[in-house]
Design a protein around this motif. Structure first.
Motif, mmCIF file in Angstrom:
data_model
loop_
_atom_site.group_PDB
_atom_site.id
_atom_site.type_symbol
_atom_site.label_atom_id
_atom_site.label_comp_id
_atom_site.label_asym_id
_atom_site.label_seq_id
_atom_site.Cartn_x
_atom_site.Cartn_y
_atom_site.Cartn_z
ATOM 1 N N GLU A 157 9.163 -3.594 23.572
ATOM 2 C CA GLU A 157 10.469 -3.971 23.003
ATOM 3 C C GLU A 157 10.508 -3.622 21.517
ATOM 4 O O GLU A 157 11.557 -3.309 20.974
ATOM 5 N N GLU A 158 9.332 -3.671 20.875
ATOM 6 C CA GLU A 158 9.282 -3.455 19.424
ATOM 7 C C GLU A 158 9.469 -1.990 19.030
ATOM 8 O O GLU A 158 9.588 -1.672 17.858
ATOM 9 N N ILE A 159 9.524 -1.105 20.020
ATOM 10 C CA ILE A 159 9.898 0.297 19.718
ATOM 11 C C ILE A 159 11.340 0.312 19.207
ATOM 12 O O ILE A 159 11.727 1.121 18.384
ATOM 13 N N VAL A 160 12.134 -0.637 19.708
ATOM 14 C CA VAL A 160 13.568 -0.668 19.374
ATOM 15 C C VAL A 160 13.798 -1.542 18.141
ATOM 16 O O VAL A 160 13.872 -2.765 18.235
ATOM 17 N N ASP A 161 13.865 -0.895 16.986
ATOM 18 C CA ASP A 161 14.183 -1.630 15.757
ATOM 19 C C ASP A 161 15.626 -1.324 15.362
ATOM 20 O O ASP A 161 16.356 -0.672 16.121
ATOM 21 N N ASP A 162 16.038 -1.772 14.186
ATOM 22 C CA ASP A 162 17.450 -1.593 13.792
ATOM 23 C C ASP A 162 17.837 -0.119 13.729
ATOM 24 O O ASP A 162 18.944 0.258 14.102
ATOM 25 N N GLU A 163 16.901 0.711 13.269
ATOM 26 C CA GLU A 163 17.205 2.148 13.184
ATOM 27 C C GLU A 163 17.452 2.712 14.593
ATOM 28 O O GLU A 163 18.393 3.465 14.817
ATOM 29 N N VAL A 164 16.612 2.323 15.533
ATOM 30 C CA VAL A 164 16.766 2.817 16.920
ATOM 31 C C VAL A 164 18.098 2.341 17.507
ATOM 32 O O VAL A 164 18.747 3.050 18.279
ATOM 33 N N ARG A 165 18.527 1.152 17.092
ATOM 34 C CA ARG A 165 19.799 0.618 17.603
ATOM 35 C C ARG A 165 21.014 1.375 17.065
ATOM 36 O O ARG A 165 22.126 1.158 17.522
ATOM 37 N N SER A 166 20.798 2.284 16.092
ATOM 38 C CA SER A 166 21.948 3.028 15.570
ATOM 39 C C SER A 166 22.234 4.284 16.398
ATOM 40 O O SER A 166 23.152 5.034 16.078
ATOM 41 N N PHE A 167 21.470 4.522 17.460
ATOM 42 C CA PHE A 167 21.672 5.721 18.294
ATOM 43 C C PHE A 167 22.489 5.393 19.546
ATOM 44 O O PHE A 167 22.442 4.276 20.044
#
Ligand SMILES: Cc1ncc(COP(=O)(O)O)c(C=O)c1O
Length: 298
Positions: A157-167
């Motif tokens: 789950e920690e692969i998905v940080d705020d930056e990843v959520r912008s895609f």
């Protein structure tokens, strides 16, 4: 417990024909996270090692094939975190042969091997088989094949940080389905997660549904994901010259290494879907580099 060597950066993959479609493609370099415990392996092992330590274990036991990224990473992680390690390896014929580079590395990191027949290896989830391993080796913390369990999903789950959520789209390779389960679980519902199966067949769709329903218990099952089943290139660890040529061209153009078992197939799939018009103009796609470069054979 397990050191993070580098925070994974997000790099743009600039490709004129892709950018002319108004699409932008990026890659998250999870492979850079640790020299030996790279990509999703680091994510999967993190909470498992903490739990093993909390529960007072001194030994980790796990399963894998002779080329397994997981065996390679588990051996290095166990050494770094101060555990003994045992690898139950598929194929008893290997016991009499010189070790390949994956197994030599694991042995050099202190892993002891227990080679079992292919038939016996199929019992890897059976209580009786595990009990016989405890009789042989004493107490151990069990890591399943591929390292996938609930704690591994929590780590992924920690692969998905705020930056990843912008895609808009997150693409990644799928083997057992553990990594994508964590990514789906942590993604936002307006994002679409696209898994590229490294294996032939569509059984992974059910496997991921099962992982998610156990992991997310009371939450309704996430729907923002799919698994592409047309990019296996003949099946697990199989390759074709088309795939190898693609990887060579990609590496030469972008200076980003890919392997032929997981990340190469995923990236081929992403390029293919872009070229077939799957993504709309304006789409921002993030590919996750899940590591596995120890297995790169080009
Ligand atoms: C480099 C790499 N990428 C992706 C995967 C797929 O991960 P999962 O098994 O969690 O689906 C694996 C292992 O299985 C792997 O070694």
């Amino acid at each position: 417990m397990l050191k993070l060597y580098e925070n994974p950066s997000v790099e743009e993959v600039k490709e004129t024909w892709i950018n002319e479609k108004g699409i932008r493609l990026f890659i998250k370099r999870e492979d850079r996270i640790h020299p030996y415990v790279s990509g999703n392996k680091w994510r999967k092992l993190k909470y498992n090692l903490l739990k093993a330590h909390e529960d007072g274990h001194r030994t980790l036991l796990t399963f894998g094939g002779a080329y397994s990224n997981h065996i390679y990473a588990a051996a290095a992680a166990a050494k770094e975190a101060g555990f003994q390690s045992i690898g139950v390896i598929r194929g008893d014929e290997l016991a009499d042969k010189p070790l390949n580079t994956t197994l030599s590395f694991a042995r050099d990191n202190g892993m002891r091997f227990h080679f079992v027949t292919r038939e016996n290896y199929r019992n890897k989830r059976e209580e009786q088989f595990i009990a016989s391993l405890r009789e042989l080796f004493g107490e151990f913390y069990l890591l399943p094949e591929g390292g996938t369990n609930d704690l591994a999903i929590k780590g992924c789950e920690e692969i998905v940080d705020d930056e990843v959520r912008s895609f808009d789209f997150i693409a990644l390779p799928v083997g057992t389905g553990g990594t994508i389960s964590g990514v789906i679980s942590a993604s936002d519902k307006y994002q679409q997660v696209i898994g590229f199966s490294a294996l032939k067949g569509d059984f992974l769709i059910d496997d991921v549904k099962n992982f998610l329903s156990t992991y997310q218990h009371n939450r309704p099952l996430s729907l923002n994901w799919q698994i592409e089943t047309d990019y296996h290139f003949g099946g697990y660890a199989k390759t074709t010259s088309k795939l190898i040529n693609f990887i060579r061209q990609f590496e030469a153009a972008h200076d980003i290494p890919l392997d032929q078992v997981y990340t190469g197939k995923m990236m081929y799939g992403v390029y293919d879907k872009i070229s077939k018009g799957y993504f709309d103009e304006g789409a921002k796609i993030l590919a996750i580099h899940t590591g596995g470069l120890q297995g790169r054979r080009l």
